[in-house]
Design a protein around this motif. Structure first.
Motif, mmCIF file in Angstrom:
data_model
loop_
_atom_site.group_PDB
_atom_site.id
_atom_site.type_symbol
_atom_site.label_atom_id
_atom_site.label_comp_id
_atom_site.label_asym_id
_atom_site.label_seq_id
_atom_site.Cartn_x
_atom_site.Cartn_y
_atom_site.Cartn_z
ATOM 1 N N CYS A 181 0.802 -1.232 0.000
ATOM 2 C CA CYS A 181 0.000 0.000 0.000
ATOM 3 C C CYS A 181 0.834 1.282 0.000
ATOM 4 O O CYS A 181 0.331 2.328 -0.398
ATOM 5 C CB CYS A 181 -0.977 0.008 1.182
ATOM 6 N N ASN A 208 -2.760 1.359 -2.410
ATOM 7 C CA ASN A 208 -3.024 2.454 -1.473
ATOM 8 C C ASN A 208 -4.482 2.871 -1.530
ATOM 9 O O ASN A 208 -5.162 3.008 -0.503
ATOM 10 C CB ASN A 208 -2.103 3.638 -1.809
ATOM 11 N N ARG A 246 -7.221 2.248 1.479
ATOM 12 C CA ARG A 246 -7.765 3.469 2.081
ATOM 13 C C ARG A 246 -9.259 3.612 1.818
ATOM 14 O O ARG A 246 -10.047 3.778 2.767
ATOM 15 C CB ARG A 246 -7.025 4.690 1.521
ATOM 16 N N CYS A 285 -11.959 3.420 4.626
ATOM 17 C CA CYS A 285 -12.949 4.504 4.589
ATOM 18 C C CYS A 285 -14.361 3.976 4.403
ATOM 19 O O CYS A 285 -15.313 4.505 4.995
ATOM 20 C CB CYS A 285 -12.603 5.504 3.487
#
Length: 199
Positions: free
Chosen positions: A114, A121, A125, A130
């Motif tokens: 990541c 990444n 994320r 999220c």
């Protein structure tokens, strides 16, 4: 290839089995060496197929990585439990991903890559942290809900990094019961945080 008396495999079934073998090999290699050091040729060799077949099925190394590291959202229970059970469920989801049936190699590959691979990444994320944190924030409610949910996700992901990737001795060797006993109360504090100081 068939055994005596067995029905020959259909073309679709052969394709599914080939894809499954490639993905299994890719997950193991991405988890062990990361995105940059894993080659299509190495994946093909581990899967027992020609490198051209890997490209035929997935098109590129990036596409293969995306499919191999797709997070198992069916293992996410934290969004389906009562509010007061969110901290415990978050830990359970982590343990099931890394210690349950399947998911470990892909999750480790995603975490390992990541910081060096943009798609890894973004996936970790946005699609993992999220996405789950947004749903947890709705369940938490109240002031700073998004921040509190984000901190909970960060703590749980930090546990995953320490236990399964870095293998920090005290954390990696601890029993699941001890981790839950010590960490769940800390995560529970995020459900009903102290009020902001006056002034």
């Amino acid at each position: 290839m068939t055994t005596a008396g067995a029905e020959p495999l259909s073309r679709d079934e052969r394709r599914r089995r080939t894809e499954a073998a490639i993905l299994e090999a890719a997950r193991a290699l991405f988890a062990e060496t990361g995105f940059e050091r894993t080659t299509i040729r190495a994946v093909a060799s581990a899967a027992g197929v020609d490198p051209a077949l890997v490209m035929q099925h997935f098109g590129s190394k990036d596409n293969l990585f995306t499919e191999a590291t797709r997070w198992a959202h069916d293992q996410v229970s934290v969004l389906d439990v009562p509010r007061e059970e969110v901290p415990g469920a978050a830990l359970t989801d982590l343990f099931e991903t890394f210690e349950g049936a399947g998911g470990r190699a892909g999750a480790i590959a995603l975490m390992r890559s990541c910081l060096t691979h943009p798609e890894a990444n973004r996936t970790l994320r946005d699609d993992v942290m999220c996405s789950v944190a947004s749903g947890v924030a709705e369940r938490m409610g109240g002031e700073d809900a998004e921040l509190r949910a984000g901190l909970l996700a960060a703590c749980v992901m930090g546990l995953g990094l320490s236990r399964y990737l870095l293998q920090v001795p005290a954390v990696a060797q601890a029993s699941r019961a001890d981790i839950e006993r010590l960490l769940e109360p800390a995560l529970r504090a995020l459900l009903d945080p102290p009020e902001r100081p006056a002034g």
